[in-house]
Design a protein around this motif. Structure first.
Motif, PDB file in Angstrom:
ATOM      1  N   ALA B 371       0.842  -1.206   0.000  1.00 35.52           N
ATOM      2  CA  ALA B 371       0.000   0.000   0.000  1.00 35.52           C
ATOM      3  C   ALA B 371       0.865   1.239   0.000  1.00 35.52           C
ATOM      4  O   ALA B 371       2.065   1.177   0.287  1.00 35.52           O
ATOM      5  CB  ALA B 371      -0.922  -0.001   1.219  1.00 35.52           C
ATOM      6  N   PHE B 372       0.236   2.359  -0.345  1.00 32.16           N
ATOM      7  CA  PHE B 372       0.930   3.639  -0.470  1.00 32.16           C
ATOM      8  C   PHE B 372       0.098   4.686   0.260  1.00 32.16           C
ATOM      9  O   PHE B 372      -1.079   4.870  -0.046  1.00 32.16           O
ATOM     10  CB  PHE B 372       1.048   3.966  -1.963  1.00 32.16           C
ATOM     11  CG  PHE B 372       1.706   5.289  -2.293  1.00 32.16           C
ATOM     12  CD1 PHE B 372       2.764   5.792  -1.530  1.00 32.16           C
ATOM     13  CD2 PHE B 372       1.301   6.020  -3.399  1.00 32.16           C
ATOM     14  CE1 PHE B 372       3.381   6.990  -1.858  1.00 32.16           C
ATOM     15  CE2 PHE B 372       1.919   7.224  -3.739  1.00 32.16           C
ATOM     16  CZ  PHE B 372       2.952   7.713  -2.960  1.00 32.16           C
ATOM     17  N   ILE B 373       0.711   5.317   1.275  1.00 33.31           N
ATOM     18  CA  ILE B 373       0.013   6.428   1.938  1.00 33.31           C
ATOM     19  C   ILE B 373       0.510   7.705   1.273  1.00 33.31           C
ATOM     20  O   ILE B 373       1.705   7.992   1.293  1.00 33.31           O
ATOM     21  CB  ILE B 373       0.310   6.474   3.456  1.00 33.31           C
ATOM     22  CG1 ILE B 373       0.100   5.085   4.083  1.00 33.31           C
ATOM     23  CG2 ILE B 373      -0.566   7.512   4.149  1.00 33.31           C
ATOM     24  CD1 ILE B 373       0.483   5.012   5.549  1.00 33.31           C
ATOM     25  N   THR B 374      -0.417   8.436   0.672  1.00 32.70           N
ATOM     26  CA  THR B 374      -0.005   9.571  -0.175  1.00 32.70           C
ATOM     27  C   THR B 374      -0.885  10.784   0.055  1.00 32.70           C
ATOM     28  O   THR B 374      -2.033  10.659   0.480  1.00 32.70           O
ATOM     29  CB  THR B 374      -0.073   9.159  -1.671  1.00 32.70           C
ATOM     30  OG1 THR B 374       0.174  10.306  -2.483  1.00 32.70           O
ATOM     31  CG2 THR B 374      -1.422   8.574  -2.045  1.00 32.70           C
ATOM     32  N   LEU B 427      -4.750   3.741  10.684  1.00 31.99           N
ATOM     33  CA  LEU B 427      -4.632   2.275  10.848  1.00 31.99           C
ATOM     34  C   LEU B 427      -5.788   1.559  10.158  1.00 31.99           C
ATOM     35  O   LEU B 427      -5.578   0.618   9.367  1.00 31.99           O
ATOM     36  CB  LEU B 427      -4.617   1.941  12.347  1.00 31.99           C
ATOM     37  CG  LEU B 427      -4.559   0.455  12.699  1.00 31.99           C
ATOM     38  CD1 LEU B 427      -3.233  -0.163  12.267  1.00 31.99           C
ATOM     39  CD2 LEU B 427      -4.774   0.249  14.200  1.00 31.99           C
ATOM     40  N   ASN B 428      -7.007   2.007  10.423  1.00 34.43           N
ATOM     41  CA  ASN B 428      -8.171   1.352   9.816  1.00 34.43           C
ATOM     42  C   ASN B 428      -8.168   1.463   8.294  1.00 34.43           C
ATOM     43  O   ASN B 428      -8.485   0.500   7.590  1.00 34.43           O
ATOM     44  CB  ASN B 428      -9.472   1.959  10.363  1.00 34.43           C
ATOM     45  CG  ASN B 428      -9.673   1.578  11.819  1.00 34.43           C
ATOM     46  OD1 ASN B 428      -9.093   0.588  12.291  1.00 34.43           O
ATOM     47  ND2 ASN B 428     -10.448   2.367  12.541  1.00 34.43           N
ATOM     48  N   ALA B 429      -7.797   2.658   7.815  1.00 34.41           N
ATOM     49  CA  ALA B 429      -7.755   2.857   6.355  1.00 34.41           C
ATOM     50  C   ALA B 429      -6.731   1.907   5.730  1.00 34.41           C
ATOM     51  O   ALA B 429      -7.004   1.259   4.707  1.00 34.41           O
ATOM     52  CB  ALA B 429      -7.405   4.304   6.052  1.00 34.41           C
ATOM     53  N   LEU B 430      -5.573   1.812   6.364  1.00 32.69           N
ATOM     54  CA  LEU B 430      -4.507   0.937   5.850  1.00 32.69           C
ATOM     55  C   LEU B 430      -4.953  -0.518   5.830  1.00 32.69           C
ATOM     56  O   LEU B 430      -4.769  -1.235   4.847  1.00 32.69           O
ATOM     57  CB  LEU B 430      -3.278   1.051   6.753  1.00 32.69           C
ATOM     58  CG  LEU B 430      -2.090   1.834   6.206  1.00 32.69           C
ATOM     59  CD1 LEU B 430      -0.956   1.804   7.193  1.00 32.69           C
ATOM     60  CD2 LEU B 430      -1.630   1.293   4.858  1.00 32.69           C
ATOM     61  N   GLU B 435      -6.180  -5.511   3.424  1.00 32.78           N
ATOM     62  CA  GLU B 435      -6.855  -6.788   3.683  1.00 32.78           C
ATOM     63  C   GLU B 435      -8.034  -7.058   2.754  1.00 32.78           C
ATOM     64  O   GLU B 435      -8.349  -8.203   2.460  1.00 32.78           O
ATOM     65  CB  GLU B 435      -7.306  -6.846   5.159  1.00 32.78           C
ATOM     66  CG  GLU B 435      -6.098  -7.017   6.082  1.00 32.78           C
ATOM     67  CD  GLU B 435      -6.446  -6.793   7.543  1.00 32.78           C
ATOM     68  OE1 GLU B 435      -7.645  -6.778   7.893  1.00 32.78           O
ATOM     69  OE2 GLU B 435      -5.500  -6.623   8.349  1.00 32.78           O
ATOM     70  N   ASN B 436      -8.702  -6.003   2.300  1.00 33.52           N
ATOM     71  CA  ASN B 436      -9.820  -6.187   1.376  1.00 33.52           C
ATOM     72  C   ASN B 436      -9.262  -6.279  -0.056  1.00 33.52           C
ATOM     73  O   ASN B 436      -8.816  -5.281  -0.629  1.00 33.52           O
ATOM     74  CB  ASN B 436     -10.786  -5.005   1.516  1.00 33.52           C
ATOM     75  CG  ASN B 436     -12.017  -5.154   0.651  1.00 33.52           C
ATOM     76  OD1 ASN B 436     -12.040  -5.946  -0.291  1.00 33.52           O
ATOM     77  ND2 ASN B 436     -13.054  -4.397   0.971  1.00 33.52           N
ATOM     78  N   ALA B 437      -9.317  -7.501  -0.608  1.00 35.27           N
ATOM     79  CA  ALA B 437      -8.621  -7.766  -1.881  1.00 35.27           C
ATOM     80  C   ALA B 437      -9.127  -6.914  -3.049  1.00 35.27           C
ATOM     81  O   ALA B 437      -8.399  -6.717  -4.027  1.00 35.27           O
ATOM     82  CB  ALA B 437      -8.755  -9.249  -2.228  1.00 35.27           C
ATOM     83  N   THR B 438     -10.368  -6.403  -2.945  1.00 33.09           N
ATOM     84  CA  THR B 438     -10.898  -5.645  -4.090  1.00 33.09           C
ATOM     85  C   THR B 438     -10.068  -4.385  -4.375  1.00 33.09           C
ATOM     86  O   THR B 438      -9.980  -3.953  -5.518  1.00 33.09           O
ATOM     87  CB  THR B 438     -12.369  -5.217  -3.878  1.00 33.09           C
ATOM     88  OG1 THR B 438     -12.433  -4.464  -2.671  1.00 33.09           O
ATOM     89  CG2 THR B 438     -13.297  -6.406  -3.793  1.00 33.09           C
ATOM     90  N   TYR B 439      -9.473  -3.788  -3.331  1.00 34.88           N
ATOM     91  CA  TYR B 439      -8.655  -2.583  -3.567  1.00 34.88           C
ATOM     92  C   TYR B 439      -7.459  -2.911  -4.457  1.00 34.88           C
ATOM     93  O   TYR B 439      -7.136  -2.171  -5.388  1.00 34.88           O
ATOM     94  CB  TYR B 439      -8.198  -1.965  -2.233  1.00 34.88           C
ATOM     95  CG  TYR B 439      -9.326  -1.246  -1.547  1.00 34.88           C
ATOM     96  CD1 TYR B 439      -9.594   0.090  -1.834  1.00 34.88           C
ATOM     97  CD2 TYR B 439     -10.153  -1.904  -0.645  1.00 34.88           C
ATOM     98  CE1 TYR B 439     -10.647   0.758  -1.227  1.00 34.88           C
ATOM     99  CE2 TYR B 439     -11.217  -1.246  -0.041  1.00 34.88           C
ATOM    100  CZ  TYR B 439     -11.462   0.083  -0.329  1.00 34.88           C
ATOM    101  OH  TYR B 439     -12.520   0.741   0.256  1.00 34.88           O
TER     102      TYR B 439
END
Lengths: 530, 530
Positions: B371-374, B427-430, B435-439
């Protein structure tokens, strides 16, 4: 390089790697005349790249001949219409249109032309019903598991077959009258202030009066097709699909629109990401001419030649008209190659040779060619554009007036009204385009514009068809406008809401003001009086 | 093959054949931050293909450093503004925008942000005047005989320099507020019903209320820029060019618009033949990481890594905010690489490593990246799209809210409002995007869309710049809408005329009817009575 990038590259090369038979299966809904001739170029290129192509054809058909050996597979289905009936209908359609001229189609109510359109449409309705109700055919198509369907919306039903077979589909089209389908089903924005609607016969450069005509044409087509489709296609599509729907709603699902035009032919206008302008995709470098023809061409010396053809749908003229034109042609120093199927005109000059068929594209690419006399069909006009040949346009019907109007506005053609042809009319037009160097310069400019594209039109057309096959559609390239109703699309609900808000606020402000006025000012006055 | 075809082919290959130094001369009007970073990719490719590139820079500038050795030539001119002033102005601009959130920019009159815009604009006005009044500079540029000028309309004046030097020019831009310049100067149709205007913070999928907001934003920007330009740029341009003109009238002459976006980032919307969407042109296959960084990445095992960066313009956070985020990051099983320039947060977990600079594109292309926090800057978002990495977006200012809204609507990102960040929000967003494969699936879909184009974005950008050089402009690709006034463009004159015609006809019909009524009916009655 990471695996992700390698696999992406592999995916992109998909059909360049697997040339071994069948990388994709393409189904084609039938079409006639020039739509078919252009489509054939695309199909041949698809076959070249290893795809399997199947063309549906009704048992009676004029242009597509399923019996000719070809790499294209043909799937014939029985139809109750015979070829003679079809020919009569097409000829009727042409002769009505030739009588009318372009402006009449939209500026005056014309029962004759509307009747011809109704007959043309009803032929396709019959063919459509007979294909769809043919259980053997439909289950064979279902079993064949095609990847994409190609169609031209001027021959409706392709989208219905795609819907029933659950296939993504790609349109290839030059135009529909008034750009109706492109606008309503495709969602293409077409501002009537600078985009001339098709069959208006106008170019992109319009005076005020021409813009008025264009607006009237647009409204005419909007209204005519709305009522026509409602009575015919919408009812039929709703019955077959078992839900209330319309022709345009089904057409809207097209994944890609390949438009047989470009900014060499038309003036630039708004487009959408799922519209590709692939005009002139059939242009090819010229092949050598037959020996006898080459000798005739070479005998023209420095004066060069003029190529003359009125297209595949009209090869005959009246005897009188042929004589007038022939005597004009006899007076030019150029040699003339004339595609003509009728009785040899008495006035034919020694410089003119008649042919039943011409290798038109090769002739237009010949260095001796000085001008092209054409009816303005899009294929011929593109062959002239590709080779930078100035034109004398004698438009007859359909979008030929529009094509020639564009070429005239771009300074690469002189238009001659068919009905106005008398002695020296064609002669003067020919002299102008040959002797006035700007016509050749402008034609060469258009040729440069045509050839200087990031990717050739045919390659782009094939790329997007393969793209739709790879991605099982291209819904992500369709504008979300398709999810809106017409009043939402034009923001009428939003404007209404905002006006209501402004009115409400204004109402309360005025009420408050009046209340305050009564309360303080009048009470104040009363008190003063007391 | 005839000579005509061979010469056309030669023309098309122009710069592939002549790699020997200077096949074209390119002048670049200065720009800062990410517009410059993206432009550099284009310039390097142009140099690679043998063109000569000269970038104008004011003596005080932040991002473009003319002293660094490079194949790019720099032409420095003196300016009265110093780098410190510039930095203060930019930081002021950012901090104001961060306070506002996106909707406030158009839904409420905001003297603070408008003031920041005025200051930003006046800096460019000073730079512009100083460049143009610099006679030595202008005559040197005139003598250099450039073939094309490149500029970004967010840093105005490029078009004025092009006009004075009589050069064709190409714009490269991500956006202007409310798509003002694209719409008014570029002629791009932007129906507010499905195209969210820039800085509205909306995605292409809009509810009714969002469409209302979008309409208000559009009207706000229309009005604001009209009055702002009238007071500032229009006056200055008219003075310099010695004729009444406007900023947009000068901008209108752009030959080509290279928009740093595509249908992976945005939802499809209308475009024009002289607009190319070349978003992500800076994407490159990943290079190997520095050894120490690679070791850290590999130590993450099957959980993989998270990349965290808030971009080049903001690298610091408040201590409290940094602590909140650090404690969130400490709770995930992934390793985190955080681009952070401030004091090390007390709550920093063992899994998180701080870096002053990150090879962001290479990291996002690493197979271990989850993931990328941007902050949602277009460059970073495109690097994530190219590599199919789901995002947590913390948009701060400018078009970042819009980018993240689009990514969220396409299911490839979760947006977090900067001001709402408290424990567990990040944390929740990450957790969601990892964990949700659709993303991940959606991000990979966008990656496929990005890579599957007929031609790479960078190649297309360079093609069209070379095209403008070859043809000394590309006026034939500009819509004729530019020749119309605003009321002609919207067909108001035509509609007015038609309504007047209808009214006149109605008037005479009614008059006739009344006349007949009086003449026959009333006279009849009278006679009966008599």
């Amino acid at each position: 390089m990471s695996m992700k990038w390698i696999s992406t590259l592999l995916l992109l090369q998909f059909c360049s790697y697997f040339h071994s038979g069948s990388c994709g299966k393409v189904l084609v809904w039938p079409m006639e005349y020039s739509p078919w001739l252009v489509m054939k170029n695309i199909l041949e290129e698809l076959i070249q790249r290893g795809h399997e192509v199947t063309v549906l054809i009704p048992s009676s058909f004029i242009f597509v001949d399923g019996s000719v050996p070809s790499d294209i597979k043909f799937e014939t289905f029985t139809t109750s219409i015979n070829t003679e009936q079809l020919k009569i209908i097409y000829n009727e359609f042409i002769s009505v249109r030739m009588k009318m001229g372009p402006i009449n189609t939209c500026l005056a109510y014309s029962p004759e032309i509307e009747n011809a359109l109704v007959v043309y449409s009803s032929v396709w309705e019959i063919i459509c019903k007979e294909a769809i109700s043919n259980k053997r055919l439909m289950s064979k198509l279902q079993e064949s598991k095609f990847d994409v369907l190609l169609a031209d919306p001027v021959a409706p039903c392709g989208e219905l077959v795609a819907e029933l077979l659950k296939l993504p589909f790609v349109y290839s089209l030059r135009f529909t009258p008034g750009f109706q389908v492109e606008k309503v089903a495709g969602g293409l924005p077409l501002p009537p202030s600078y985009v001339p609607v098709m069959l208006s016969g106008l170019s992109g450069q319009m005076t005020f009066i021409e813009r008025v005509k264009n607006m009237i044409c647009m409204l005419y087509f909007d209204f005519w097709f709305e009522t026509f489709n409602e009575k015919n296609w919408n009812k039929m599509y709703s019955e077959i699909l078992g839900k209330p729907t319309t022709l345009y709603e089904t057409m809207q699902k097209a994944d890609m629109w390949l438009i047989r035009s470009y900014w060499d032919l038309e003036f630039p206008r708004p487009t959408l990401p799922n519209f590709e302008f692939v005009g002139g995709l059939h242009c090819k470098p010229p092949k050598p001419l037959p020996k006898e023809m080459e000798n005739f061409v070479q005998s023209s010396g420095e004066h060069g030649i003029v190529v003359f053809s009125l297209g595949s749908m009209v090869s005959n003229l009246t005897e009188a008209m042929a004589n007038v034109i022939a005597s004009d042609l006899a007076q030019i120093p150029q040699k003339v190659l004339w595609r003509f199927d009728g009785k040899k005109p008495d006035t034919l000059g020694a410089n003119t040779m008649l042919f039943k068929w011409l290798p038109q594209s090769d002739l237009l690419g010949h260095p001796k060619t000085r001008a092209f006399i054409t009816h303005g069909g899009v294929s011929g006009v593109y062959e002239a554009i590709c080779n930078g040949i100035p034109m004398v346009g004698i438009p007859l019907f359909a979008e030929q007036h529009d094509n020639i109007a564009q070429m005239e506005a771009k300074g690469a053609a002189v238009a001659v009204e068919f009905k106005s042809i008398s002695n020296t009319v064609v002669l003067n037009a020919l002299k102008t385009v040959i002797e006035n160097a700007t016509y050749k310069e402008n034609a060469m400019k258009l040729s440069t514009i045509h050839h200087d594209q990031p990717m050739k039109p045919l390659d782009r057309a094939v790329f997007w068809i393969e793209y739709v096959m790879r991605h099982k559609g291209a819904k992500h390239l369709r504008p979300l406008a398709h999810n809106l109703t017409w009043y939402q699309y034009h923001s009428l609900d939003v404007i209404g809401f905002l006006l209501a808000c402004v009115a409400t606020i204004a109402f309360f402000v005025i009420k408050c003001f009046l209340f305050c006025f009564h309360k303080f000012v009048k009470t104040g006055k009363k008190k003063k009086r007391e």
